[in-house]
Design a protein around this motif. Structure first.
Motif, short mmCIF file in Angstrom:
data_model
loop_
_atom_site.label_atom_id
_atom_site.label_comp_id
_atom_site.label_asym_id
_atom_site.label_seq_id
_atom_site.Cartn_x
_atom_site.Cartn_y
_atom_site.Cartn_z
N GLN A 101 10.05 41.50 -25.07
CA GLN A 101 9.15 40.36 -25.19
C GLN A 101 8.36 40.09 -23.92
O GLN A 101 7.38 39.35 -23.93
N GLY A 102 8.82 40.67 -22.80
CA GLY A 102 8.11 40.47 -21.54
C GLY A 102 7.59 41.78 -21.00
O GLY A 102 7.19 42.67 -21.75
N LYS A 103 7.62 41.93 -19.69
CA LYS A 103 7.15 43.15 -19.06
C LYS A 103 8.15 44.29 -19.25
O LYS A 103 9.34 44.06 -19.52
N ASP A 104 7.68 45.50 -19.09
CA ASP A 104 8.52 46.68 -19.26
C ASP A 104 9.63 46.71 -18.21
O ASP A 104 9.34 46.79 -17.01
N TYR A 105 10.87 46.66 -18.67
CA TYR A 105 12.00 46.61 -17.74
C TYR A 105 12.13 47.88 -16.90
O TYR A 105 12.67 47.83 -15.79
N HIS A 106 11.64 49.00 -17.41
CA HIS A 106 11.73 50.23 -16.63
C HIS A 106 11.08 50.05 -15.26
O HIS A 106 11.64 50.43 -14.23
N ASP A 107 9.90 49.44 -15.26
CA ASP A 107 9.17 49.25 -14.02
C ASP A 107 9.87 48.26 -13.10
O ASP A 107 9.98 48.48 -11.89
N LEU A 108 10.34 47.16 -13.67
CA LEU A 108 10.95 46.11 -12.85
C LEU A 108 12.29 46.56 -12.27
O LEU A 108 12.57 46.33 -11.08
N VAL A 109 13.12 47.19 -13.09
CA VAL A 109 14.43 47.64 -12.59
C VAL A 109 14.27 48.77 -11.58
O VAL A 109 14.93 48.78 -10.53
N LYS A 110 13.37 49.71 -11.85
CA LYS A 110 13.20 50.84 -10.92
C LYS A 110 12.71 50.35 -9.57
O LYS A 110 13.12 50.87 -8.53
N ARG A 111 11.82 49.37 -9.56
CA ARG A 111 11.34 48.82 -8.29
C ARG A 111 12.49 48.27 -7.46
O ARG A 111 12.58 48.48 -6.26
N ARG A 112 13.41 47.57 -8.14
CA ARG A 112 14.57 47.01 -7.43
C ARG A 112 15.51 48.12 -6.95
O ARG A 112 16.06 48.06 -5.85
N LEU A 113 15.71 49.12 -7.79
CA LEU A 113 16.57 50.25 -7.41
C LEU A 113 16.02 50.95 -6.16
O LEU A 113 16.78 51.31 -5.26
N LYS A 114 14.72 51.16 -6.12
CA LYS A 114 14.12 51.84 -4.98
C LYS A 114 14.26 51.02 -3.70
O LYS A 114 14.52 51.58 -2.62
N ARG A 115 14.08 49.70 -3.81
CA ARG A 115 14.25 48.85 -2.62
C ARG A 115 15.68 48.91 -2.11
O ARG A 115 15.93 49.04 -0.92
N LEU A 116 16.63 48.81 -3.04
CA LEU A 116 18.04 48.88 -2.64
C LEU A 116 18.37 50.25 -2.07
O LEU A 116 19.09 50.37 -1.08
N GLY A 117 17.81 51.30 -2.68
CA GLY A 117 18.06 52.66 -2.20
C GLY A 117 17.52 52.89 -0.80
O GLY A 117 18.18 53.53 0.03
N ARG A 118 16.32 52.38 -0.54
CA ARG A 118 15.76 52.52 0.81
C ARG A 118 16.63 51.81 1.84
O ARG A 118 16.88 52.32 2.94
N TRP A 119 17.10 50.62 1.47
CA TRP A 119 17.98 49.88 2.38
C TRP A 119 19.27 50.66 2.64
O TRP A 119 19.76 50.72 3.77
N LEU A 120 19.80 51.28 1.60
CA LEU A 120 21.04 52.04 1.73
C LEU A 120 20.85 53.21 2.70
O LEU A 120 21.70 53.46 3.57
N ILE A 121 19.74 53.93 2.58
CA ILE A 121 19.47 55.06 3.46
C ILE A 121 19.31 54.58 4.91
O ILE A 121 19.86 55.18 5.84
N GLU A 122 18.57 53.49 5.08
CA GLU A 122 18.36 52.96 6.43
C GLU A 122 19.66 52.49 7.06
O GLU A 122 19.86 52.59 8.28
#
Length: 344
Positions: A101-122
Motif C-alpha cells: 500500500q506504500g512505497k516498495d519495501y525492497h528499496d527502503l529495506v535495502k537502503r537501511r541494509l547498506k547503511r548498516l553494512g557500511r557501518w559494520l565494515i568501518e
C-alpha cells in the motif's frame, strides 16, 4: 568481533530503523534443502519456475557466497494501523495487501541494509553482501535460526515480540560473529491462520500450496485463474493478508517506524482501476511493488473482484473489457459479466 560487541551491532541496527536483529551461520538451516525439495516435488510452486532453477542455492545459503562466515538477519516492521480485513466487505472497492500500500519495501529495506553494512565494515572490517528478496535465499528459516522468531503454521515469520508484520533483510559477512540461539515455534494448538484461508491453501500446518494461495494467484500466476478459485478471491486485487491478520501474536506487534509504508490511498474503487491502460497503470503505481505485475494481470484481478461485487452497476465496466487485447483480461471480463447477470 574485533572492536565491536554484539550489543553495539544490535543497537546500531535499531538506530537504522530495524526492530530486531540476530546472527546465525550460513549453514544453520540444513533441513531447508529437504523441505524445499519436497515442496518442489509436489509442484506447490505453481508457475514460480525460478524456485526450481536455483534450488541448489536456495536450499543451501552457504553456497550463495562460500566466503561468508556469518549472516545478520534483520526485521523491519510494517504493522498496519487498521484491520486489513475490514475492507473485504466493501465489495465495490479493491483490497491491496498491506505490504504493497506504500512505497516498495525492497528499496527502503535495502537502503537501511547498506547503511548498516557500511557501518559494520568501518567498525569491524570484513566484506558484506546484502539481500532483500534479491537472491535465491530462504530468509525465513535463517531468521528463525538467528532467533528473530519462528515460521508459523502459515509459513510466515512471527515473533513473540514482533507479531508477523515484518520484512526481512540479510547481511552476509566474512566476519566471524557469535550466533544467537534459534527460536522454536510457539503456535501451540492455535489454527486461526489455517482456518481463515479462503482457498484452503494450507494442506497441513507449516505447509503452503502456493497454487491455491491468493497472494500467489493475484501476483505470480499468469493467465486465467481456475474458475473454482475466483469467487474465493473476493475483492482482493493484489495479495492477501487474512492469515497474517488473525494471528493472536499480533497483539505484541511492533509499530511501523517507516513513514513510507503508510498507505498512499484509501480503498480504490474497482471502476477506476478497471479503466487503467498501461500508461495509467504505470503512473498510478510508480514506486510501488504492484507495478511489477503489469496492467494486464492487475486489471484481470480487478475484474474478478467486480464479478464478486454483486453490484449490477459494475456490469457495464466489465462489459467494456470483454474484447480486451489481453486474453486473460477478456476472459475475466466475460466471467464477471456472467456472474453479475446471474446475480441480477
Amino acid at each position: 568481533m574485533k572492536g565491536l560487541t554484539k550489543e553495539q551491532l544490535v543497537a546500531r541496527a535499531l538506530e537504522e530503523g530495524f526492530v530486531k536483529a540476530g546472527i546465525c551461520r550460513p549453514d544453520a538451516v540444513p533441513e531447508a534443502a529437504g523441505r524445499l525439495r519436497a515442496f518442489l516435488a509436489a509442484g506447490r510452486q505453481g508457475q514460480m519456475g525460478w524456485m526450481a532453477e536455483r534450488e541448489a542455492w536456495r536450499g543451501n545459503p552457504a553456497a550463495l557466497w562460500p566466503e561468508a562466515r556469518s549472516v545478520i538477519m534483520l526485521a523491519e516492521a510494517y504493522t498496519p494501523e487498521v484491520d486489513p480485513m475490514a475492507g473485504l466487505g466493501e465489495r465495490d472497492r479493491g483490497v491491496i495487501s498491506v505490504y504493497a500500500q506504500g512505497k516498495d519495501y525492497h528499496d527502503l529495506v535495502k537502503r537501511r541494509l547498506k547503511r548498516l553494512g557500511r557501518w559494520l565494515i568501518e567498525t569491524a572490517g570484513g566484506e558484506i553482501k546484502v539481500f532483500v528478496d534479491t537472491a535465491p535465499l530462504m530468509e525465513k528459516p535463517l531468521a528463525q535460526a538467528a532467533g528473530l522468531g519462528w515460521q508459523g503454521k502459515h509459513t510466515n515469520l512471527l515473533g513473540r515480540d514482533l507479531g508477523n508484520w515484518v520484512f526481512l533483510g540479510a547481511i552476509f559477512t566474512t566476519l566471524e560473529l557469535e550466533p544467537d540461539a534459534p527460536e522454536v515455534s510457539h503456535c501451540g494448538t492455535c489454527t486461526a491462520c489455517l482456518d481463515v484461508c479462503p482457498t484452503k491453501a494450507f494442506p497441513a500446518p507449516y505447509q503452503l500450496d502456493a497454487r491455491r494461495c491468493i497472494s500467489y494467484l493475484t501476483i505470480e500466476h499468469k493467465g486465467p485463474v481456475e474458475t473454482e478459485l475466483r469467487e474465493c478471491i473476493g475483492n482482493r486485487i493484489y495479495g492477501c493478508d487474512d492469515c497474517l491478520a488473525v494471528c493472536p501474536w499480533n497483539k505484541f506487534a511492533v509499530a511501523a517506524r517507516e513513514i513510507g509504508y503508510q498507505p498512499k490511498h484509501g480503498l480504490p474503487e474497482l471502476a477506476d482501476l478497471a479503466a487503467l491502460d498501461d500508461a495509467g497503470f504505470r503512473e498510478r503505481f510508480a514506486g510501488s511493488p504492484i507495478k511489477r505485475i503489469g496492467r494486464d494481470r492487475f486489471v484481470r484481478n480487478v475484474l474478478y473482484a467486480i464479478g464478486n461485487s454483486h453490484s449490477a452497476n459494475l456490469a457495464a465496466v466489465a462489459q467494456g473489457l470483454v474484447q480486451d487485447a489481453d486474453p486473460a483480461v477478456a476472459d475475466a471480463a466475460r466471467w464477471a459479466v456472467a456472474r453479475l447477470q446471474a446475480k441480477a
